[in-house]
Write a protein that holds these residues in place. Sequence first.
Motif, PDB file in Angstrom:
ATOM      1  N   ARG A   1       3.258   0.296   4.156  1.00  0.00           N
ATOM      2  CA  ARG A   1       2.578  -0.856   4.742  1.00  0.00           C
ATOM      3  C   ARG A   1       2.947  -2.121   3.972  1.00  0.00           C
ATOM      4  O   ARG A   1       2.987  -2.120   2.743  1.00  0.00           O
ATOM      5  N   PRO A   2       3.205  -3.225   4.678  1.00  0.00           N
ATOM      6  CA  PRO A   2       3.567  -4.463   3.987  1.00  0.00           C
ATOM      7  C   PRO A   2       2.356  -5.100   3.310  1.00  0.00           C
ATOM      8  O   PRO A   2       1.213  -4.879   3.711  1.00  0.00           O
ATOM      9  N   TYR A   3       2.649  -5.867   2.275  1.00  0.00           N
ATOM     10  CA  TYR A   3       1.598  -6.622   1.614  1.00  0.00           C
ATOM     11  C   TYR A   3       1.548  -7.993   2.264  1.00  0.00           C
ATOM     12  O   TYR A   3       2.555  -8.686   2.347  1.00  0.00           O
TER      13      TYR A   3
ATOM     14  N   LYS B   1     -15.659  -1.580  14.540  1.00  0.00           N
ATOM     15  CA  LYS B   1     -14.749  -0.469  14.787  1.00  0.00           C
ATOM     16  C   LYS B   1     -13.307  -0.875  14.478  1.00  0.00           C
ATOM     17  O   LYS B   1     -12.561  -0.112  13.856  1.00  0.00           O
ATOM     18  N   VAL B   2     -12.905  -2.069  14.876  1.00  0.00           N
ATOM     19  CA  VAL B   2     -11.545  -2.544  14.596  1.00  0.00           C
ATOM     20  C   VAL B   2     -11.330  -2.672  13.087  1.00  0.00           C
ATOM     21  O   VAL B   2     -10.265  -2.325  12.575  1.00  0.00           O
ATOM     22  N   ARG B   3     -12.327  -3.136  12.375  1.00  0.00           N
ATOM     23  CA  ARG B   3     -12.205  -3.230  10.912  1.00  0.00           C
ATOM     24  C   ARG B   3     -11.989  -1.848  10.280  1.00  0.00           C
ATOM     25  O   ARG B   3     -11.164  -1.687   9.380  1.00  0.00           O
ATOM     26  N   ARG B   4     -12.745  -0.862  10.746  1.00  0.00           N
ATOM     27  CA  ARG B   4     -12.575   0.508  10.223  1.00  0.00           C
ATOM     28  C   ARG B   4     -11.174   1.041  10.545  1.00  0.00           C
ATOM     29  O   ARG B   4     -10.530   1.685   9.707  1.00  0.00           O
ATOM     30  N   MET B   5     -10.695   0.762  11.749  1.00  0.00           N
ATOM     31  CA  MET B   5      -9.357   1.210  12.126  1.00  0.00           C
ATOM     32  C   MET B   5      -8.294   0.520  11.274  1.00  0.00           C
ATOM     33  O   MET B   5      -7.298   1.142  10.897  1.00  0.00           O
ATOM     34  N   ALA B   6      -8.499  -0.761  10.959  1.00  0.00           N
ATOM     35  CA  ALA B   6      -7.547  -1.501  10.120  1.00  0.00           C
ATOM     36  C   ALA B   6      -7.489  -0.892   8.720  1.00  0.00           C
ATOM     37  O   ALA B   6      -6.397  -0.713   8.159  1.00  0.00           O
ATOM     38  N   ILE B   7      -8.641  -0.564   8.161  1.00  0.00           N
ATOM     39  CA  ILE B   7      -8.664   0.073   6.839  1.00  0.00           C
ATOM     40  C   ILE B   7      -7.908   1.393   6.885  1.00  0.00           C
ATOM     41  O   ILE B   7      -7.116   1.702   5.994  1.00  0.00           O
TER      42      ILE B   7
ATOM     43  N   ASN C   1      -0.841   0.375  19.823  1.00  0.00           N
ATOM     44  CA  ASN C   1      -1.636   1.542  20.217  1.00  0.00           C
ATOM     45  C   ASN C   1      -1.644   2.622  19.135  1.00  0.00           C
ATOM     46  O   ASN C   1      -1.460   3.799  19.405  1.00  0.00           O
ATOM     47  N   HIS C   2      -1.874   2.192  17.910  1.00  0.00           N
ATOM     48  CA  HIS C   2      -1.899   3.122  16.775  1.00  0.00           C
ATOM     49  C   HIS C   2      -3.229   3.871  16.741  1.00  0.00           C
ATOM     50  O   HIS C   2      -4.292   3.277  16.653  1.00  0.00           O
ATOM     51  N   ARG C   3      -3.149   5.190  16.804  1.00  0.00           N
ATOM     52  CA  ARG C   3      -4.348   6.038  16.796  1.00  0.00           C
ATOM     53  C   ARG C   3      -4.834   6.278  15.370  1.00  0.00           C
ATOM     54  O   ARG C   3      -4.049   6.617  14.488  1.00  0.00           O
ATOM     55  N   THR C   4      -6.126   6.084  15.183  1.00  0.00           N
ATOM     56  CA  THR C   4      -6.789   6.449  13.939  1.00  0.00           C
ATOM     57  C   THR C   4      -7.950   7.360  14.313  1.00  0.00           C
ATOM     58  O   THR C   4      -8.259   7.529  15.496  1.00  0.00           O
ATOM     59  N   ARG C   5      -8.620   7.881  13.324  1.00  0.00           N
ATOM     60  CA  ARG C   5      -9.774   8.739  13.634  1.00  0.00           C
ATOM     61  C   ARG C   5     -10.936   7.938  14.196  1.00  0.00           C
ATOM     62  O   ARG C   5     -11.874   8.502  14.745  1.00  0.00           O
TER      63      ARG C   5
ATOM     64  N   LEU D   1      -4.163   0.704   7.006  1.00  0.00           N
ATOM     65  CA  LEU D   1      -3.664   0.228   5.713  1.00  0.00           C
ATOM     66  C   LEU D   1      -3.554   1.332   4.675  1.00  0.00           C
ATOM     67  O   LEU D   1      -2.661   1.314   3.830  1.00  0.00           O
ATOM     68  N   THR D   2      -4.458   2.290   4.709  1.00  0.00           N
ATOM     69  CA  THR D   2      -4.499   3.313   3.659  1.00  0.00           C
ATOM     70  C   THR D   2      -3.725   4.581   3.988  1.00  0.00           C
ATOM     71  O   THR D   2      -3.474   5.376   3.091  1.00  0.00           O
ATOM     72  N   GLU D   3      -3.313   4.766   5.231  1.00  0.00           N
ATOM     73  CA  GLU D   3      -2.686   6.043   5.574  1.00  0.00           C
ATOM     74  C   GLU D   3      -1.174   6.064   5.361  1.00  0.00           C
ATOM     75  O   GLU D   3      -0.561   7.119   5.455  1.00  0.00           O
ATOM     76  N   GLY D   4      -0.554   4.937   5.086  1.00  0.00           N
ATOM     77  CA  GLY D   4       0.885   4.933   4.885  1.00  0.00           C
ATOM     78  C   GLY D   4       1.287   4.134   3.663  1.00  0.00           C
ATOM     79  O   GLY D   4       0.705   3.101   3.362  1.00  0.00           O
TER      80      GLY D   4
END
Length: 121
Positions: A90-92, A75-81, A31-35, A84-87
């Motif tokens: 994040r693991p590779y 929408k899920v793809r945008r949330m995944a990006i 349940n990770h919130r993104t914009r 990935l970019t906000e922390g």
Amino acid sequence: MTDVRKTAGRRGEELAAEHFERLGFEVLARNHRTRFGELDLVAYDGHTLVFAEVKTRRSGARDPWENLHDVKQSKVRRMAISWLTEGADRPYGANLRFDGVAVLLDAHDELIRLDHLEAAF
């Protein structure tokens, strides 16, 4: 959203997380919130990073897969990006995958069926 739907949704996500853990994945986020909205699950097995969209329904309700349409996938793809970019921690993952998990519950929120579709979109 009604409390009954929230309860069922949380139960479905809990069952999906347990399913991924049985498969050898570590659940990194729930349940990770993104914009752009909320990611249901992010899991990692050391090689593959999975963004899972969980659809939960009660017995007799519509097909859970109906709501995994093109708009939701985008929408899920945008949330995944965003995830990935906000922390920086994040693991590779050599592989990145978008899975769908459909959970069917009875009237007491007990599991009837769980369908996991790898690389759903």
